[in-house]
Design a protein around this motif. Structure first.
Motif, PDB file in Angstrom:
ATOM      1  N   THR A  84       0.978  16.587  -8.940  1.00 19.05           N
ATOM      2  CA  THR A  84      -0.600  17.064  -8.767  1.00 19.05           C
ATOM      3  C   THR A  84      -1.393  16.996  -9.885  1.00 19.05           C
ATOM      4  O   THR A  84      -2.105  16.435  -9.938  1.00 19.05           O
ATOM      5  CB  THR A  84      -0.355  17.220  -7.688  1.00 19.05           C
ATOM      6  N   ALA A 153       4.911   7.894   1.288  1.00 20.79           N
ATOM      7  CA  ALA A 153       3.442   7.533   1.563  1.00 20.79           C
ATOM      8  C   ALA A 153       3.135   6.171   0.432  1.00 20.79           C
ATOM      9  O   ALA A 153       2.585   5.619   0.386  1.00 20.79           O
ATOM     10  CB  ALA A 153       2.763   8.781   0.721  1.00 20.79           C
ATOM     11  N   ILE A 157       1.619   2.240   0.569  1.00 22.94           N
ATOM     12  CA  ILE A 157       0.625   1.687  -0.631  1.00 22.94           C
ATOM     13  C   ILE A 157       0.861   0.348  -0.892  1.00 22.94           C
ATOM     14  O   ILE A 157       0.951  -0.785   0.092  1.00 22.94           O
ATOM     15  CB  ILE A 157       0.319   2.498  -1.345  1.00 22.94           C
ATOM     16  N   LEU A 173      -4.465   0.192  -8.536  1.00 18.68           N
ATOM     17  CA  LEU A 173      -3.629   1.294  -7.348  1.00 18.68           C
ATOM     18  C   LEU A 173      -3.200   2.549  -7.821  1.00 18.68           C
ATOM     19  O   LEU A 173      -3.269   3.574  -7.681  1.00 18.68           O
ATOM     20  CB  LEU A 173      -2.255   0.116  -7.030  1.00 18.68           C
ATOM     21  N   GLN A 176      -6.077   4.804  -7.329  1.00 21.07           N
ATOM     22  CA  GLN A 176      -5.911   4.940  -6.062  1.00 21.07           C
ATOM     23  C   GLN A 176      -5.608   6.365  -5.683  1.00 21.07           C
ATOM     24  O   GLN A 176      -5.792   7.069  -4.958  1.00 21.07           O
ATOM     25  CB  GLN A 176      -6.127   3.763  -4.964  1.00 21.07           C
ATOM     26  N   LEU A 177      -4.568   5.551  -6.049  1.00 22.50           N
ATOM     27  CA  LEU A 177      -3.000   7.122  -5.887  1.00 22.50           C
ATOM     28  C   LEU A 177      -3.125   8.707  -6.465  1.00 22.50           C
ATOM     29  O   LEU A 177      -3.710   9.449  -5.488  1.00 22.50           O
ATOM     30  CB  LEU A 177      -1.603   6.617  -6.696  1.00 22.50           C
ATOM     31  N   GLN A 179      -6.382   9.338  -7.296  1.00 19.92           N
ATOM     32  CA  GLN A 179      -7.648   9.973  -6.204  1.00 19.92           C
ATOM     33  C   GLN A 179      -6.921  10.642  -5.208  1.00 19.92           C
ATOM     34  O   GLN A 179      -7.601  11.863  -4.019  1.00 19.92           O
ATOM     35  CB  GLN A 179      -8.493   8.826  -6.042  1.00 19.92           C
ATOM     36  N   ILE A 180      -6.598   9.885  -4.232  1.00 17.68           N
ATOM     37  CA  ILE A 180      -5.662  10.151  -3.043  1.00 17.68           C
ATOM     38  C   ILE A 180      -4.416  11.141  -3.275  1.00 17.68           C
ATOM     39  O   ILE A 180      -5.468  12.150  -2.185  1.00 17.68           O
ATOM     40  CB  ILE A 180      -5.282   9.124  -1.755  1.00 17.68           C
ATOM     41  N   VAL A 181      -4.171  11.731  -4.314  1.00 19.18           N
ATOM     42  CA  VAL A 181      -3.065  12.951  -3.771  1.00 19.18           C
ATOM     43  C   VAL A 181      -4.157  14.049  -4.295  1.00 19.18           C
ATOM     44  O   VAL A 181      -3.809  14.756  -3.883  1.00 19.18           O
ATOM     45  CB  VAL A 181      -1.986  12.049  -5.262  1.00 19.18           C
ATOM     46  N   ILE A 183      -7.157  14.124  -2.960  1.00 15.58           N
ATOM     47  CA  ILE A 183      -7.938  14.286  -2.197  1.00 15.58           C
ATOM     48  C   ILE A 183      -7.796  16.515  -1.885  1.00 15.58           C
ATOM     49  O   ILE A 183      -6.495  16.568  -1.497  1.00 15.58           O
ATOM     50  CB  ILE A 183      -7.797  13.987  -0.788  1.00 15.58           C
ATOM     51  N   GLN A 184      -9.119  16.984  -1.616  1.00 12.43           N
ATOM     52  CA  GLN A 184      -8.895  17.857  -1.205  1.00 12.43           C
ATOM     53  C   GLN A 184      -8.841  19.382  -2.981  1.00 12.43           C
ATOM     54  O   GLN A 184      -8.670  20.469  -2.695  1.00 12.43           O
ATOM     55  CB  GLN A 184      -7.744  18.892  -0.184  1.00 12.43           C
ATOM     56  N   GLY A 190     -15.341  13.692  -7.401  1.00 10.88           N
ATOM     57  CA  GLY A 190     -14.829  13.600  -8.979  1.00 10.88           C
ATOM     58  C   GLY A 190     -16.079  14.273  -9.893  1.00 10.88           C
ATOM     59  O   GLY A 190     -16.875  15.202  -9.708  1.00 10.88           O
TER      60      GLY A 190
ATOM     61  N   GLU B 140     -15.040   6.569  -3.342  1.00 11.35           N
ATOM     62  CA  GLU B 140     -14.060   5.441  -4.235  1.00 11.35           C
ATOM     63  C   GLU B 140     -12.322   5.911  -3.598  1.00 11.35           C
ATOM     64  O   GLU B 140     -11.223   5.514  -4.655  1.00 11.35           O
ATOM     65  CB  GLU B 140     -13.012   7.116  -6.174  1.00 11.35           C
ATOM     66  N   ILE B 141     -11.876   5.854  -2.627  1.00 10.81           N
ATOM     67  CA  ILE B 141     -10.986   5.538  -2.398  1.00 10.81           C
ATOM     68  C   ILE B 141     -11.072   4.717  -1.057  1.00 10.81           C
ATOM     69  O   ILE B 141     -11.485   4.560  -0.273  1.00 10.81           O
ATOM     70  CB  ILE B 141      -9.967   7.164  -1.570  1.00 10.81           C
ATOM     71  N   LEU B 145      -6.181   1.512   2.515  1.00 12.48           N
ATOM     72  CA  LEU B 145      -5.092   2.377   1.679  1.00 12.48           C
ATOM     73  C   LEU B 145      -4.234   3.150   2.356  1.00 12.48           C
ATOM     74  O   LEU B 145      -3.423   4.038   1.986  1.00 12.48           O
ATOM     75  CB  LEU B 145      -5.752   2.661   0.654  1.00 12.48           C
ATOM     76  N   HIS B 146      -5.470   4.330   1.741  1.00 10.02           N
ATOM     77  CA  HIS B 146      -5.420   5.449   2.408  1.00 10.02           C
ATOM     78  C   HIS B 146      -5.427   5.858   3.762  1.00 10.02           C
ATOM     79  O   HIS B 146      -3.806   6.687   3.889  1.00 10.02           O
ATOM     80  CB  HIS B 146      -6.671   6.753   2.225  1.00 10.02           C
ATOM     81  N   SER B 148      -2.822   3.745   4.846  1.00 11.80           N
ATOM     82  CA  SER B 148      -1.795   3.162   5.351  1.00 11.80           C
ATOM     83  C   SER B 148      -0.759   4.108   4.165  1.00 11.80           C
ATOM     84  O   SER B 148       0.587   4.241   4.702  1.00 11.80           O
ATOM     85  CB  SER B 148      -1.214   2.278   4.188  1.00 11.80           C
ATOM     86  N   TYR B 149      -1.097   5.321   3.436  1.00  6.16           N
ATOM     87  CA  TYR B 149      -0.495   6.513   2.534  1.00  6.16           C
ATOM     88  C   TYR B 149      -0.242   6.801   3.401  1.00  6.16           C
ATOM     89  O   TYR B 149       0.699   7.511   4.038  1.00  6.16           O
ATOM     90  CB  TYR B 149      -1.692   6.846   1.771  1.00  6.16           C
ATOM     91  N   ASN B 152       2.113   5.870   6.738  1.00  8.93           N
ATOM     92  CA  ASN B 152       4.112   5.650   5.875  1.00  8.93           C
ATOM     93  C   ASN B 152       4.711   7.430   5.760  1.00  8.93           C
ATOM     94  O   ASN B 152       5.246   7.303   5.390  1.00  8.93           O
ATOM     95  CB  ASN B 152       4.063   4.580   5.122  1.00  8.93           C
ATOM     96  N   ALA B 153       3.300   8.082   5.280  1.00  9.56           N
ATOM     97  CA  ALA B 153       4.598   9.437   5.148  1.00  9.56           C
ATOM     98  C   ALA B 153       4.552   9.760   5.529  1.00  9.56           C
ATOM     99  O   ALA B 153       6.020  10.826   5.834  1.00  9.56           O
ATOM    100  CB  ALA B 153       2.663   9.998   4.671  1.00  9.56           C
TER     101      ALA B 153
END
Lengths: 191, 191
Positions: A84, A153, A157, A173, A176-177, A179-181, A183-184, A190, B140-141, B145-146, B148-149, B152-153
DNA sequence: AATTTTATTGAACAGGTGTACAGTAAAATC
DNA sequence: GATTTTACTGTACACCTGTTCAATAAAATT
Protein backbone atom coordinates in the motif's frame (compact mmCIF):
# COMPACT_ATOMS: atom_id res chain seq x y z
CA UNK A 1 10.79 -37.47 -23.58
CA UNK A 2 7.39 -36.90 -25.05
CA UNK A 3 7.78 -34.64 -28.05
CA UNK A 4 6.50 -36.87 -30.80
CA UNK A 5 6.41 -34.78 -33.94
CA UNK A 6 2.96 -36.07 -34.77
CA UNK A 7 1.58 -34.78 -31.50
CA UNK A 8 3.14 -31.39 -32.04
CA UNK A 9 1.74 -31.14 -35.56
CA UNK A 10 -1.72 -32.23 -34.45
CA UNK A 11 -1.87 -29.77 -31.57
CA UNK A 12 -0.59 -26.97 -33.76
CA UNK A 13 -3.26 -27.67 -36.34
CA UNK A 14 -5.97 -27.71 -33.67
CA UNK A 15 -4.68 -24.50 -32.12
CA UNK A 16 -4.69 -22.70 -35.44
CA UNK A 17 -8.13 -24.01 -36.31
CA UNK A 18 -9.53 -22.81 -32.98
CA UNK A 19 -8.10 -19.34 -33.52
CA UNK A 20 -9.61 -19.25 -36.99
CA UNK A 21 -13.07 -20.19 -35.78
CA UNK A 22 -12.87 -17.86 -32.78
CA UNK A 23 -12.81 -14.96 -35.22
CA UNK A 24 -16.19 -16.04 -36.50
CA UNK A 25 -18.14 -17.30 -33.50
CA UNK A 26 -18.06 -17.44 -29.73
CA UNK A 27 -16.27 -20.18 -27.82
CA UNK A 28 -19.43 -21.79 -26.50
CA UNK A 29 -20.89 -22.32 -29.98
CA UNK A 30 -17.79 -23.92 -31.50
CA UNK A 31 -18.05 -27.66 -31.96
CA UNK A 32 -15.25 -30.18 -31.79
CA UNK A 33 -16.30 -31.42 -35.22
CA UNK A 34 -15.83 -27.99 -36.77
CA UNK A 35 -12.36 -27.53 -35.32
CA UNK A 36 -11.33 -30.96 -36.55
CA UNK A 37 -12.72 -30.33 -40.00
CA UNK A 38 -10.67 -27.14 -40.33
CA UNK A 39 -7.57 -28.65 -38.79
CA UNK A 40 -7.90 -31.71 -41.01
CA UNK A 41 -7.55 -33.84 -37.92
CA UNK A 42 -9.67 -36.86 -37.17
CA UNK A 43 -12.23 -36.23 -34.48
CA UNK A 44 -11.03 -39.24 -32.55
CA UNK A 45 -7.56 -37.68 -32.44
CA UNK A 46 -8.98 -34.62 -30.72
CA UNK A 47 -10.17 -36.84 -27.89
CA UNK A 48 -6.68 -38.30 -27.51
CA UNK A 49 -5.53 -34.86 -26.32
CA UNK A 50 -8.57 -33.00 -25.05
CA UNK A 51 -12.04 -33.69 -23.73
CA UNK A 52 -13.68 -30.41 -24.70
CA UNK A 53 -13.13 -27.36 -26.83
CA UNK A 54 -12.51 -25.55 -23.56
CA UNK A 55 -9.46 -27.65 -22.79
CA UNK A 56 -7.89 -26.56 -26.04
CA UNK A 57 -8.58 -22.93 -25.23
CA UNK A 58 -7.11 -23.45 -21.79
CA UNK A 59 -3.69 -24.03 -23.34
CA UNK A 60 -3.81 -20.58 -24.92
CA UNK A 61 -5.00 -19.06 -21.74
CA UNK A 62 -2.11 -20.45 -19.76
CA UNK A 63 0.35 -18.91 -22.20
CA UNK A 64 -1.32 -15.57 -21.66
CA UNK A 65 -1.36 -15.64 -17.89
CA UNK A 66 2.30 -16.63 -18.07
CA UNK A 67 2.86 -13.20 -19.65
CA UNK A 68 1.20 -11.65 -16.64
CA UNK A 69 3.67 -13.31 -14.31
CA UNK A 70 6.57 -12.43 -16.60
CA UNK A 71 5.72 -8.75 -16.60
CA UNK A 72 6.27 -8.78 -12.84
CA UNK A 73 9.71 -10.14 -13.26
CA UNK A 74 11.04 -7.54 -15.64
CA UNK A 75 14.12 -6.39 -13.72
CA UNK A 76 13.61 -2.64 -14.04
CA UNK A 77 9.91 -2.58 -13.58
CA UNK A 78 9.28 -5.18 -10.95
CA UNK A 79 7.14 -3.84 -8.19
CA UNK A 80 4.52 -4.97 -5.77
CA UNK A 81 0.93 -4.55 -6.68
CA UNK A 82 -0.38 -3.65 -3.33
CA UNK A 83 2.34 -2.76 -0.87
CA UNK A 84 0.00 0.00 0.00
CA UNK A 85 2.33 2.70 1.18
CA UNK A 86 4.67 2.35 -1.80
CA UNK A 87 1.94 1.88 -4.37
CA UNK A 88 2.49 4.03 -7.42
CA UNK A 89 0.07 4.22 -10.34
CA UNK A 90 2.86 3.70 -12.87
CA UNK A 91 3.99 0.47 -11.33
CA UNK A 92 0.77 -1.47 -11.56
CA UNK A 93 1.06 -3.82 -14.49
CA UNK A 94 -2.10 -5.85 -14.32
CA UNK A 95 -4.44 -3.52 -16.19
CA UNK A 96 -1.84 -3.13 -18.93
CA UNK A 97 -1.73 -6.86 -19.28
CA UNK A 98 -5.51 -7.17 -19.53
CA UNK A 99 -5.71 -4.45 -22.13
CA UNK A 100 -2.89 -6.01 -24.11
CA UNK A 101 -4.84 -9.26 -24.35
CA UNK A 102 -8.26 -7.62 -24.44
CA UNK A 103 -9.22 -9.92 -27.28
CA UNK A 104 -8.76 -12.99 -25.09
CA UNK A 105 -10.20 -11.56 -21.91
CA UNK A 106 -13.40 -10.73 -23.73
CA UNK A 107 -13.77 -14.48 -24.13
CA UNK A 108 -12.63 -15.31 -20.61
CA UNK A 109 -15.16 -12.95 -19.04
CA UNK A 110 -18.11 -13.81 -21.25
CA UNK A 111 -20.93 -15.27 -19.24
CA UNK A 112 -21.33 -18.57 -21.04
CA UNK A 113 -17.75 -19.63 -20.54
CA UNK A 114 -16.89 -21.99 -17.65
CA UNK A 115 -15.60 -20.56 -14.36
CA UNK A 116 -12.34 -22.43 -14.87
CA UNK A 117 -10.61 -19.55 -16.66
CA UNK A 118 -11.68 -17.17 -13.95
CA UNK A 119 -10.00 -19.40 -11.39
CA UNK A 120 -6.83 -19.59 -13.45
CA UNK A 121 -6.62 -15.81 -13.51
CA UNK A 122 -7.53 -15.55 -9.84
CA UNK A 123 -4.84 -18.06 -8.84
CA UNK A 124 -2.23 -16.32 -10.96
CA UNK A 125 -2.86 -12.95 -9.30
CA UNK A 126 -3.18 -14.50 -5.88
CA UNK A 127 0.19 -16.21 -6.24
CA UNK A 128 1.82 -12.94 -7.27
CA UNK A 129 0.40 -11.27 -4.19
CA UNK A 130 1.39 -14.14 -1.92
CA UNK A 131 5.00 -13.88 -3.06
CA UNK A 132 5.07 -10.12 -3.10
CA UNK A 133 3.67 -9.74 0.34
CA UNK A 134 5.56 -12.49 2.09
CA UNK A 135 7.20 -9.95 4.33
CA UNK A 136 4.03 -8.16 5.29
CA UNK A 137 2.64 -9.82 8.36
CA UNK A 138 -0.59 -8.79 10.00
CA UNK A 139 -1.13 -10.67 13.19
CA UNK A 140 -4.57 -12.23 13.42
CA UNK A 141 -5.08 -12.03 9.67
CA UNK A 142 -4.83 -15.19 7.59
CA UNK A 143 -2.32 -14.23 4.92
CA UNK A 144 -3.79 -16.44 2.23
CA UNK A 145 -7.31 -15.24 2.89
CA UNK A 146 -6.06 -11.69 2.68
CA UNK A 147 -4.45 -12.34 -0.71
CA UNK A 148 -7.64 -13.98 -1.98
CA UNK A 149 -9.48 -10.87 -0.87
CA UNK A 150 -7.10 -8.52 -2.64
CA UNK A 151 -6.64 -10.59 -5.77
CA UNK A 152 -10.35 -10.88 -6.34
CA UNK A 153 -10.92 -7.22 -5.50
CA UNK A 154 -8.69 -6.32 -8.43
CA UNK A 155 -10.59 -8.71 -10.66
CA UNK A 156 -13.75 -6.94 -9.47
CA UNK A 157 -12.42 -3.79 -11.07
CA UNK A 158 -11.58 -5.73 -14.21
CA UNK A 159 -15.11 -7.17 -14.37
CA UNK A 160 -16.51 -3.67 -14.16
CA UNK A 161 -14.09 -2.59 -16.87
CA UNK A 162 -15.08 -5.54 -19.07
CA UNK A 163 -18.78 -4.78 -18.64
CA UNK A 164 -18.07 -1.27 -19.86
CA UNK A 165 -16.26 -2.73 -22.86
CA UNK A 166 -12.81 -1.71 -21.58
CA UNK A 167 -13.65 1.94 -22.03
CA UNK A 168 -11.60 3.30 -19.09
CA UNK A 169 -7.95 4.03 -19.71
CA UNK A 170 -5.33 1.94 -17.96
CA UNK A 171 -3.96 5.07 -16.30
CA UNK A 172 -7.38 5.97 -14.89
CA UNK A 173 -7.80 2.50 -13.39
CA UNK A 174 -4.32 2.57 -11.91
CA UNK A 175 -5.08 5.86 -10.21
CA UNK A 176 -8.46 4.61 -8.97
CA UNK A 177 -6.89 1.47 -7.53
CA UNK A 178 -4.30 3.49 -5.64
CA UNK A 179 -7.03 5.73 -4.24
CA UNK A 180 -9.22 2.83 -3.17
CA UNK A 181 -6.38 0.93 -1.53
CA UNK A 182 -5.28 4.06 0.27
CA UNK A 183 -8.67 4.90 1.75
CA UNK A 184 -8.38 5.33 5.50
CA UNK A 185 -4.61 5.50 5.41
CA UNK A 186 -4.03 9.12 6.33
CA UNK A 187 -5.73 12.13 4.78
CA UNK A 188 -8.73 10.98 2.79
CA UNK A 189 -8.99 14.19 0.80
CA UNK A 190 -5.62 13.85 -0.88
CA UNK A 191 -2.54 15.95 -0.42
CA UNK B 1 -52.06 -12.23 -17.26
CA UNK B 2 -49.72 -15.05 -18.05
CA UNK B 3 -50.32 -17.79 -15.50
CA UNK B 4 -51.51 -20.58 -17.71
CA UNK B 5 -51.86 -23.61 -15.46
CA UNK B 6 -50.15 -25.77 -18.04
CA UNK B 7 -47.05 -23.59 -17.94
CA UNK B 8 -46.96 -23.70 -14.16
CA UNK B 9 -47.28 -27.48 -14.12
CA UNK B 10 -44.62 -27.94 -16.77
CA UNK B 11 -42.13 -25.68 -15.04
CA UNK B 12 -42.78 -27.30 -11.69
CA UNK B 13 -42.21 -30.74 -13.17
CA UNK B 14 -38.95 -29.58 -14.76
CA UNK B 15 -37.78 -27.93 -11.57
CA UNK B 16 -38.42 -31.06 -9.53
CA UNK B 17 -36.73 -33.25 -12.11
CA UNK B 18 -33.64 -31.05 -12.12
CA UNK B 19 -33.39 -31.21 -8.34
CA UNK B 20 -33.70 -34.97 -8.48
CA UNK B 21 -30.94 -35.37 -11.02
CA UNK B 22 -28.70 -32.84 -9.27
CA UNK B 23 -28.49 -35.25 -6.36
CA UNK B 24 -26.95 -37.81 -8.66
CA UNK B 25 -24.68 -35.93 -11.07
CA UNK B 26 -23.16 -32.53 -11.66
CA UNK B 27 -24.95 -29.77 -13.54
CA UNK B 28 -22.67 -29.89 -16.57
CA UNK B 29 -23.33 -33.58 -17.20
CA UNK B 30 -27.11 -33.37 -17.01
CA UNK B 31 -28.83 -33.55 -20.38
CA UNK B 32 -32.07 -31.88 -21.37
CA UNK B 33 -33.33 -35.26 -22.47
CA UNK B 34 -32.82 -36.76 -19.03
CA UNK B 35 -34.65 -33.95 -17.26
CA UNK B 36 -37.57 -34.25 -19.65
CA UNK B 37 -37.71 -37.99 -19.27
CA UNK B 38 -37.97 -37.66 -15.49
CA UNK B 39 -40.40 -34.77 -15.64
CA UNK B 40 -42.50 -36.58 -18.20
CA UNK B 41 -42.42 -33.48 -20.34
CA UNK B 42 -41.83 -33.49 -24.06
CA UNK B 43 -38.37 -32.31 -25.01
CA UNK B 44 -39.84 -29.76 -27.38
CA UNK B 45 -41.74 -28.26 -24.46
CA UNK B 46 -38.47 -27.66 -22.61
CA UNK B 47 -37.32 -25.48 -25.49
CA UNK B 48 -40.49 -23.42 -25.28
CA UNK B 49 -39.31 -22.17 -21.88
CA UNK B 50 -35.54 -22.59 -21.76
CA UNK B 51 -32.62 -22.94 -24.09
CA UNK B 52 -30.27 -24.84 -21.82
CA UNK B 53 -30.24 -26.78 -18.58
CA UNK B 54 -28.43 -23.77 -17.14
CA UNK B 55 -31.42 -21.51 -17.73
CA UNK B 56 -33.57 -23.79 -15.63
CA UNK B 57 -30.99 -23.73 -12.83
CA UNK B 58 -30.83 -19.95 -13.10
CA UNK B 59 -34.42 -19.73 -11.86
CA UNK B 60 -33.45 -21.50 -8.65
CA UNK B 61 -30.42 -19.38 -8.27
CA UNK B 62 -32.40 -16.17 -8.45
CA UNK B 63 -34.66 -17.35 -5.66
CA UNK B 64 -31.61 -17.96 -3.54
CA UNK B 65 -29.93 -14.63 -4.11
CA UNK B 66 -33.27 -13.04 -3.30
CA UNK B 67 -32.82 -14.50 0.17
CA UNK B 68 -29.47 -12.77 0.39
CA UNK B 69 -31.09 -9.41 -0.27
CA UNK B 70 -33.93 -10.19 2.14
CA UNK B 71 -31.58 -10.95 4.99
CA UNK B 72 -30.32 -7.39 4.73
CA UNK B 73 -33.79 -6.02 5.12
CA UNK B 74 -34.67 -7.77 8.35
CA UNK B 75 -35.62 -4.77 10.51
CA UNK B 76 -33.62 -5.66 13.63
CA UNK B 77 -30.58 -6.95 11.93
CA UNK B 78 -30.14 -4.65 9.02
CA UNK B 79 -26.67 -3.27 8.91
CA UNK B 80 -24.10 -2.21 6.40
CA UNK B 81 -21.56 -4.72 5.28
CA UNK B 82 -18.66 -2.44 5.03
CA UNK B 83 -19.17 0.88 6.70
CA UNK B 84 -15.72 0.23 7.97
CA UNK B 85 -15.71 2.00 11.28
CA UNK B 86 -19.02 0.54 12.41
CA UNK B 87 -18.34 -2.94 11.08
CA UNK B 88 -19.14 -5.61 13.62
CA UNK B 89 -18.54 -9.31 13.05
CA UNK B 90 -22.06 -10.21 14.18
CA UNK B 91 -23.70 -7.98 11.64
CA UNK B 92 -22.23 -9.48 8.53
CA UNK B 93 -24.84 -11.71 6.96
CA UNK B 94 -23.27 -12.82 3.73
CA UNK B 95 -21.24 -15.76 4.98
CA UNK B 96 -24.28 -17.03 6.86
CA UNK B 97 -26.23 -16.91 3.66
CA UNK B 98 -23.59 -18.85 1.72
CA UNK B 99 -23.36 -21.51 4.38
CA UNK B 100 -27.12 -21.82 4.53
CA UNK B 101 -27.21 -22.57 0.80
CA UNK B 102 -23.88 -24.38 0.72
CA UNK B 103 -25.46 -27.11 -1.37
CA UNK B 104 -26.24 -24.66 -4.17
CA UNK B 105 -23.06 -22.64 -3.97
CA UNK B 106 -21.03 -25.79 -4.41
CA UNK B 107 -22.64 -25.95 -7.85
CA UNK B 108 -22.33 -22.23 -8.53
CA UNK B 109 -18.60 -22.24 -7.80
CA UNK B 110 -17.71 -25.45 -9.59
CA UNK B 111 -15.31 -24.80 -12.40
CA UNK B 112 -17.32 -26.27 -15.27
CA UNK B 113 -20.34 -24.08 -14.66
CA UNK B 114 -20.78 -20.91 -16.76
CA UNK B 115 -19.64 -17.55 -15.36
CA UNK B 116 -23.24 -16.32 -15.47
CA UNK B 117 -24.06 -17.38 -11.91
CA UNK B 118 -20.92 -15.71 -10.65
CA UNK B 119 -22.09 -12.46 -12.20
CA UNK B 120 -25.54 -12.83 -10.68
CA UNK B 121 -23.99 -13.15 -7.22
CA UNK B 122 -21.53 -10.35 -7.89
CA UNK B 123 -24.29 -7.99 -9.01
CA UNK B 124 -26.44 -8.84 -6.02
CA UNK B 125 -23.67 -8.00 -3.55
CA UNK B 126 -22.60 -4.96 -5.52
CA UNK B 127 -26.15 -3.57 -5.47
CA UNK B 128 -26.35 -4.06 -1.70
CA UNK B 129 -23.10 -2.16 -1.30
CA UNK B 130 -24.17 0.59 -3.67
CA UNK B 131 -27.32 1.23 -1.68
CA UNK B 132 -25.68 0.84 1.71
CA UNK B 133 -22.88 3.20 0.94
CA UNK B 134 -24.81 5.88 -0.88
CA UNK B 135 -23.90 8.36 1.80
CA UNK B 136 -20.20 7.59 1.85
CA UNK B 137 -18.51 9.82 -0.67
CA UNK B 138 -14.84 9.69 -1.42
CA UNK B 139 -13.83 12.45 -3.74
CA UNK B 140 -11.83 11.23 -6.69
CA UNK B 141 -13.04 7.66 -6.25
CA UNK B 142 -15.60 6.26 -8.65
CA UNK B 143 -18.29 4.94 -6.33
CA UNK B 144 -19.37 2.12 -8.59
CA UNK B 145 -15.82 0.96 -9.20
CA UNK B 146 -15.26 1.00 -5.47
CA UNK B 147 -18.31 -1.19 -4.89
CA UNK B 148 -17.18 -3.61 -7.60
CA UNK B 149 -13.85 -3.79 -5.81
CA UNK B 150 -15.40 -4.50 -2.43
CA UNK B 151 -18.10 -6.86 -3.64
CA UNK B 152 -15.64 -9.02 -5.48
CA UNK B 153 -13.15 -8.91 -2.62
CA UNK B 154 -15.77 -10.57 -0.43
CA UNK B 155 -16.41 -13.17 -3.11
CA UNK B 156 -12.64 -13.73 -3.11
CA UNK B 157 -12.92 -14.86 0.47
CA UNK B 158 -15.88 -17.05 -0.45
CA UNK B 159 -13.89 -18.65 -3.28
CA UNK B 160 -11.12 -19.47 -0.84
CA UNK B 161 -13.71 -20.87 1.55
CA UNK B 162 -15.28 -22.95 -1.20
CA UNK B 163 -11.91 -24.35 -2.26
CA UNK B 164 -11.41 -25.45 1.34
CA UNK B 165 -14.82 -27.13 1.23
CA UNK B 166 -16.40 -24.50 3.51
CA UNK B 167 -14.28 -25.67 6.42
CA UNK B 168 -13.91 -22.27 8.16
CA UNK B 169 -16.66 -21.23 10.52
CA UNK B 170 -18.85 -18.29 9.63
CA UNK B 171 -17.72 -16.49 12.79
CA UNK B 172 -14.06 -16.89 11.86
CA UNK B 173 -14.65 -15.43 8.41
CA UNK B 174 -16.62 -12.53 9.84
CA UNK B 175 -13.75 -11.71 12.17
CA UNK B 176 -11.19 -12.04 9.39
CA UNK B 177 -13.18 -9.73 7.13
CA UNK B 178 -13.39 -7.09 9.82
CA UNK B 179 -9.64 -7.31 10.40
CA UNK B 180 -8.82 -7.09 6.71
CA UNK B 181 -11.11 -4.15 6.11
CA UNK B 182 -9.72 -2.36 9.10
CA UNK B 183 -6.06 -2.73 8.11
CA UNK B 184 -4.36 0.66 8.10
CA UNK B 185 -7.15 2.34 9.99
CA UNK B 186 -5.44 3.02 13.29
CA UNK B 187 -3.35 0.59 15.30
CA UNK B 188 -2.44 -2.37 13.10
CA UNK B 189 -1.64 -4.64 16.02
CA UNK B 190 -5.10 -4.54 17.54
CA UNK B 191 -6.27 -2.92 20.74
C1' DA C 1 -71.58 -24.82 -22.34
C1' DA C 2 -69.61 -23.52 -26.69
C1' DT C 3 -65.84 -21.27 -28.71
C1' DT C 4 -61.35 -19.52 -29.11
C1' DT C 5 -56.71 -19.50 -27.89
C1' DT C 6 -52.47 -21.62 -26.99
C1' DA C 7 -49.38 -24.95 -24.51
C1' DT C 8 -48.04 -29.38 -25.25
C1' DT C 9 -47.16 -33.49 -27.92
C1' DG C 10 -44.93 -36.75 -31.19
C1' DA C 11 -42.48 -37.52 -35.06
C1' DA C 12 -38.77 -36.48 -37.99
C1' DC C 13 -34.39 -34.25 -39.50
C1' DA C 14 -29.48 -32.96 -39.83
C1' DG C 15 -25.92 -32.40 -37.08
C1' DG C 16 -22.86 -33.04 -32.72
C1' DT C 17 -20.96 -36.11 -28.83
C1' DG C 18 -18.24 -39.66 -26.70
C1' DT C 19 -16.51 -44.12 -27.21
C1' DA C 20 -14.50 -48.38 -29.27
C1' DC C 21 -11.57 -50.91 -32.35
C1' DA C 22 -8.97 -52.64 -36.18
C1' DG C 23 -5.94 -50.89 -39.73
C1' DT C 24 -2.42 -47.65 -41.21
C1' DA C 25 1.39 -44.65 -41.19
C1' DA C 26 4.68 -42.05 -39.10
C1' DA C 27 7.51 -41.42 -35.67
C1' DA C 28 11.30 -43.24 -32.23
C1' DT C 29 14.64 -46.80 -31.25
C1' DC C 30 17.80 -50.22 -32.25
C1' DG D 1 18.08 -49.32 -42.65
C1' DA D 2 15.16 -52.61 -40.22
C1' DT D 3 12.29 -53.03 -36.28
C1' DT D 4 9.41 -51.54 -32.72
C1' DT D 5 6.38 -48.39 -30.83
C1' DT D 6 2.57 -45.46 -30.96
C1' DA D 7 -0.17 -41.57 -32.90
C1' DC D 8 -3.52 -41.17 -36.09
C1' DT D 9 -7.39 -42.66 -39.21
C1' DG D 10 -11.94 -44.40 -40.65
C1' DT D 11 -15.89 -46.52 -39.42
C1' DA D 12 -19.55 -47.54 -36.52
C1' DC D 13 -22.79 -47.04 -32.64
C1' DA D 14 -26.03 -45.15 -29.20
C1' DC D 15 -27.31 -41.02 -27.53
C1' DC D 16 -27.99 -35.82 -27.27
C1' DT D 17 -29.15 -31.33 -29.60
C1' DG D 18 -31.93 -27.78 -31.71
C1' DT D 19 -35.48 -27.08 -34.83
C1' DT D 20 -39.86 -27.66 -37.54
C1' DC D 21 -44.76 -28.80 -38.08
C1' DA D 22 -49.24 -30.74 -37.94
C1' DA D 23 -52.25 -32.81 -34.46
C1' DT D 24 -54.07 -32.72 -29.91
C1' DA D 25 -55.65 -31.36 -25.52
C1' DA D 26 -56.07 -28.27 -21.99
C1' DA D 27 -56.52 -24.01 -20.64
C1' DA D 28 -58.86 -19.11 -20.98
C1' DT D 29 -62.66 -16.38 -22.84
C1' DT D 30 -67.20 -15.53 -24.34
Amino acid sequence: MRTDLRVIKTKEALHNALLEVLDEKSLDTISISEICRRAKVNRGTFYLHYAQVEDLFEEYFKEITADLARSYQEPYRHVTVLKTKELNPDTIRIFHHIEKYKHFYRIVFSKKVPLLYYYLLFEEIKQLLLKDQEAIVHEEIDHELHCSYQANAIIGIIIDWYHKDFSYSVEYLNRQLVQIVNIQSGNPKGT
